[in-house]
Design a protein around this motif. Structure first.
Motif, PDB file in Angstrom:
ATOM      1  N   LEU A  35       0.863  -1.186   0.000  1.00 47.39           N
ATOM      2  CA  LEU A  35       0.000   0.000   0.000  1.00 47.39           C
ATOM      3  C   LEU A  35       0.895   1.230   0.000  1.00 47.39           C
ATOM      4  O   LEU A  35       1.515   1.556   1.009  1.00 47.39           O
ATOM      5  N   PRO A  36       0.989   1.905  -1.149  1.00 47.53           N
ATOM      6  CA  PRO A  36       1.869   3.074  -1.216  1.00 47.53           C
ATOM      7  C   PRO A  36       1.301   4.223  -0.394  1.00 47.53           C
ATOM      8  O   PRO A  36       0.112   4.240  -0.082  1.00 47.53           O
ATOM      9  N   ALA A  37       2.174   5.167  -0.042  1.00 38.58           N
ATOM     10  CA  ALA A  37       1.706   6.358   0.678  1.00 38.58           C
ATOM     11  C   ALA A  37       2.564   7.555   0.289  1.00 38.58           C
ATOM     12  O   ALA A  37       3.757   7.405   0.006  1.00 38.58           O
ATOM     13  N   PHE A  38       1.950   8.725   0.257  1.00 30.98           N
ATOM     14  CA  PHE A  38       2.690   9.958   0.005  1.00 30.98           C
ATOM     15  C   PHE A  38       3.285  10.468   1.313  1.00 30.98           C
ATOM     16  O   PHE A  38       2.624  10.433   2.350  1.00 30.98           O
ATOM     17  N   LYS A  39       4.514  10.952   1.234  1.00 34.38           N
ATOM     18  CA  LYS A  39       5.085  11.631   2.401  1.00 34.38           C
ATOM     19  C   LYS A  39       4.404  12.997   2.525  1.00 34.38           C
ATOM     20  O   LYS A  39       3.930  13.536   1.513  1.00 34.38           O
ATOM     21  N   PRO A  40       4.371  13.561   3.727  1.00 31.08           N
ATOM     22  CA  PRO A  40       3.686  14.855   3.898  1.00 31.08           C
ATOM     23  C   PRO A  40       4.114  15.934   2.891  1.00 31.08           C
ATOM     24  O   PRO A  40       3.272  16.669   2.381  1.00 31.08           O
ATOM     25  N   VAL A  41       5.409  16.013   2.566  1.00 28.36           N
ATOM     26  CA  VAL A  41       5.831  17.047   1.592  1.00 28.36           C
ATOM     27  C   VAL A  41       5.304  16.735   0.196  1.00 28.36           C
ATOM     28  O   VAL A  41       4.906  17.636  -0.542  1.00 28.36           O
ATOM     29  N   GLU A  42       5.310  15.450  -0.130  1.00 33.28           N
ATOM     30  CA  GLU A  42       4.771  15.044  -1.444  1.00 33.28           C
ATOM     31  C   GLU A  42       3.288  15.399  -1.522  1.00 33.28           C
ATOM     32  O   GLU A  42       2.791  15.869  -2.553  1.00 33.28           O
ATOM     33  N   LEU A  43       2.612  15.141  -0.419  1.00 36.97           N
ATOM     34  CA  LEU A  43       1.175  15.396  -0.371  1.00 36.97           C
ATOM     35  C   LEU A  43       0.881  16.876  -0.640  1.00 36.97           C
ATOM     36  O   LEU A  43       0.032  17.220  -1.465  1.00 36.97           O
ATOM     37  N   LEU A  44       1.630  17.744   0.040  1.00 36.78           N
ATOM     38  CA  LEU A  44       1.434  19.174  -0.169  1.00 36.78           C
ATOM     39  C   LEU A  44       1.653  19.546  -1.621  1.00 36.78           C
ATOM     40  O   LEU A  44       0.919  20.335  -2.214  1.00 36.78           O
ATOM     41  N   LYS A  45       2.680  18.932  -2.202  1.00 39.28           N
ATOM     42  CA  LYS A  45       3.015  19.241  -3.585  1.00 39.28           C
ATOM     43  C   LYS A  45       1.884  18.809  -4.530  1.00 39.28           C
ATOM     44  O   LYS A  45       1.449  19.588  -5.376  1.00 39.28           O
ATOM     45  N   ILE A  46       1.422  17.595  -4.353  1.00 35.94           N
ATOM     46  CA  ILE A  46       0.397  17.146  -5.316  1.00 35.94           C
ATOM     47  C   ILE A  46      -0.945  17.844  -5.107  1.00 35.94           C
ATOM     48  O   ILE A  46      -1.703  18.007  -6.050  1.00 35.94           O
ATOM     49  N   LEU A  47      -1.211  18.274  -3.876  1.00 33.27           N
ATOM     50  CA  LEU A  47      -2.487  18.973  -3.669  1.00 33.27           C
ATOM     51  C   LEU A  47      -2.539  20.273  -4.466  1.00 33.27           C
ATOM     52  O   LEU A  47      -3.611  20.755  -4.820  1.00 33.27           O
ATOM     53  N   ASN A  48      -1.370  20.826  -4.783  1.00 31.05           N
ATOM     54  CA  ASN A  48      -1.338  22.058  -5.566  1.00 31.05           C
ATOM     55  C   ASN A  48      -1.355  21.835  -7.078  1.00 31.05           C
ATOM     56  O   ASN A  48      -1.376  22.790  -7.848  1.00 31.05           O
ATOM     57  N   SER A 261      -7.659   6.375  -0.443  1.00 31.55           N
ATOM     58  CA  SER A 261      -7.061   7.718  -0.473  1.00 31.55           C
ATOM     59  C   SER A 261      -6.510   8.064   0.913  1.00 31.55           C
ATOM     60  O   SER A 261      -5.456   8.679   1.042  1.00 31.55           O
ATOM     61  N   LYS A 262      -7.212   7.626   1.938  1.00 33.14           N
ATOM     62  CA  LYS A 262      -6.717   7.845   3.298  1.00 33.14           C
ATOM     63  C   LYS A 262      -5.438   7.027   3.539  1.00 33.14           C
ATOM     64  O   LYS A 262      -4.477   7.520   4.130  1.00 33.14           O
ATOM     65  N   ALA A 263      -5.439   5.798   3.037  1.00 39.07           N
ATOM     66  CA  ALA A 263      -4.249   4.955   3.181  1.00 39.07           C
ATOM     67  C   ALA A 263      -3.043   5.582   2.478  1.00 39.07           C
ATOM     68  O   ALA A 263      -1.897   5.423   2.893  1.00 39.07           O
ATOM     69  N   LEU A 264      -3.314   6.325   1.396  1.00 35.00           N
ATOM     70  CA  LEU A 264      -2.242   7.007   0.659  1.00 35.00           C
ATOM     71  C   LEU A 264      -1.716   8.236   1.403  1.00 35.00           C
ATOM     72  O   LEU A 264      -0.742   8.851   0.988  1.00 35.00           O
ATOM     73  N   GLY A 265      -2.403   8.597   2.467  1.00 40.45           N
ATOM     74  CA  GLY A 265      -1.925   9.716   3.273  1.00 40.45           C
ATOM     75  C   GLY A 265      -2.840  10.923   3.325  1.00 40.45           C
ATOM     76  O   GLY A 265      -2.520  11.923   3.960  1.00 40.45           O
ATOM     77  N   LEU A 266      -3.974  10.866   2.638  1.00 36.56           N
ATOM     78  CA  LEU A 266      -4.890  12.000   2.681  1.00 36.56           C
ATOM     79  C   LEU A 266      -5.543  12.035   4.071  1.00 36.56           C
ATOM     80  O   LEU A 266      -6.188  11.073   4.472  1.00 36.56           O
ATOM     81  N   PRO A 267      -5.362  13.136   4.806  1.00 34.04           N
ATOM     82  CA  PRO A 267      -5.810  13.134   6.211  1.00 34.04           C
ATOM     83  C   PRO A 267      -7.316  13.352   6.380  1.00 34.04           C
ATOM     84  O   PRO A 267      -7.753  14.421   6.782  1.00 34.04           O
TER      85      PRO A 267
END
Ligand SMILES: *Cc1c(COP(=O)(O)O)cnc(C)c1O
Length: 429
Positions: A35-48, A261-267
């Motif tokens: 189950l892949p997951a985005f790191k918090p910095v990656e998450l911020l980047k892709i949300l933009n 999506s939550k497992a991927l790191g979406l809070p």
């Protein structure tokens, strides 16, 4: 991406195989080994990022070993080539995420169109493929339109006779060409059973190149993860903090995607699993006993499913992430209450339809003061025109996607829920 069969763990396949097979041996569902997951910095980047670029990144997280990002980007663009999800403000602390701006006016366009792209990409030798799928109303239309006039692909769609709305039927049973539709004298669960039987018939499967397009197909689930990220990206910082998402459930594919999506790191703080009176899951979550009742017909017909196929995936995901099922909120809503919810939404200035109204009802009932709620608008109100007009005493205007089909003749065949009959049809037609 490697996936294992939930009923037979030794069976491990790659993404391509899982897409082509739909179901594994013993009718088991495929589930990702990792189950892949985005790191918090990656998450911020892709949300933009914009919707298409971000969706490519999300899907690549699972399947970049098999499909290059560049190629994936092209197919995502093709699949999601319609208005992206829209967020509509309903009350101070509740928004609706409208997922019905695709060609068949329901969220199923996301999954079906991405799956069609994947099958197109994977069918390198241009072999003939038969897509067999059961629908409780909206999958049929989405799949039919996604594959319409695609070469080497024959689509066969089973639906319960008299149990889908008139306009839903018009939308996909009038196409012809490579799209064949069969009304079954039975329930959606009967249709689903027939599809499973066809998949169990190894010879038949090979002979006609059988592939499933149900929400059990892994490609559809992955595609649906993308709009949860889009929803999140559209919310302000404050609203993101205690976010509760309310999902109207039938086969539980949509909720599975949300949880992924939550497992991927979406809070996302919490999900609400919403059903109509076909409440196998809510009863299971409160009693621990799995005991499906006979399917009953309701005004939210796309959710008239008492044996939801995707549930084992949800249980597996909770196990794998060591989440507690007790954290999953749930509820079921009767037709009466659905009607009242629809009226309440209308008073708030929003014209909705029965499926979304169920999700709204449970959200408003369960939302805590500090939380922000989002319910999913899974279909356009016009697909349930007659029901909605009667309840609201308000005229619904048909969008062109429907207006263009309403006067065309229905081309469906009709059979009893008898596998022999279906098999004959698959071999003859
Ligand atoms: C399919 C459908 C649902 C249920 O979604 P699942 O992924 O099967 O749980 C809810 N609402 C509408 C309008 C649908 O078409």
């Amino acid at each position: 991406m490697k996936l294992y069969n939930l009923k037979y763990h030794q069976e491990i396949v790659n993404f391509e195989k899982a897409v082509k097979l739909g179901l594994g041996q013993k009718q088991g569902l495929f589930f990702p080994v990792e189950l892949p997951a985005f790191k918090p910095v990656e998450l911020l980047k892709i949300l933009n990022m914009d919707f298409i670029t971000r969706s490519t990144e999300i899907l690549a997280k699972f399947i970049h070993h098999e499909i290059s990002k560049k190629q994936l980007h092209q197919h995502v663009q093709e699949a999601f080539s319609f208005t992206r999800p829209l967020k509509v403000n309903i009350t101070k602390n509740i928004d609706c995420l409208e997922l019905f701006h695709g060609p068949t006016l329901a969220f199923k366009d996301f999954g079906a169109r991405f799956m069609a792209q994947m099958i197109l990409l994977m069918n390198k030798k241009h072999e003939s493929v038969t897509i067999l799928t059961a629908t409780s109303g909206d999958t049929g239309a989405a799949v039919a339109h996604a594959f319409y006039k695609m070469q080497n692909v024959r689509v066969i769609i089973l639906y319960p006779k008299g149990k889908i709305s008139y306009l839903q039927e018009k939308l996909f049973c009038t196409l012809g060409e490579n799209i064949k539709t069969i009304s079954i004298n039975g329930s959606f669960d009967d249709c689903q059973k027939l599809v499973k039987e066809a998949f169990n018939d190894k010879k038949l499967k090979e002979l006609i190149g059988l592939n499933s397009a149900n929400s059990i197909n892994i490609s559809r689930l992955l595609a649906q993860i993308c709009y949860y990220f889009e929803a999140f990206s559209l919310l302000s910082e404050k609203k993101r903090k205690n976010l509760v998402i309310s999902v109207p459930c039938g086969n539980f594919g949509n909720l599975t995607a949300g949880l992924l999506s939550k497992a991927l790191g979406l809070p996302i703080k919490s999900f609400i699993a919403c059903t109509n009176s076909n409440d196998t899951v809510p009863r299971f979550l409160s009693s621990g006993i799995w005991s499906p009742n006979k399917t009953v017909s309701t005004i939210s017909n796309a959710m008239d499913i008492s044996q939801p196929n995707n549930w084992p995936r949800i249980e597996e995901l909770f196990n794998r992430k060591q989440w507690n099922l007790k954290e999953l909120r749930f509820g079921s809503v009767s037709d009466e209450t659905t009607k009242n919810a629809l009226k309440e939404l209308f008073k708030l200035g929003y014209t909705s339809e029965p499926h979304a109204a169920i999700a709204y009802q449970l959200l408003r009932d369960q939302l805590k003061q500090e939380e922000f709620g989002l319910f999913l608008g899974t279909a356009h109100p016009s697909k349930f025109k007659n029901t909605v007009e009667k309840i609201l005493n308000h005229k619904i205007i048909l969008p062109n996607a429907l207006k263009n089909r309403i006067n065309l003749p229905l081309l469906s065949y009709n059979i009893n829920p008898d596998f022999k009959k279906l098999k004959q049809f698959l071999l003859d037609q």
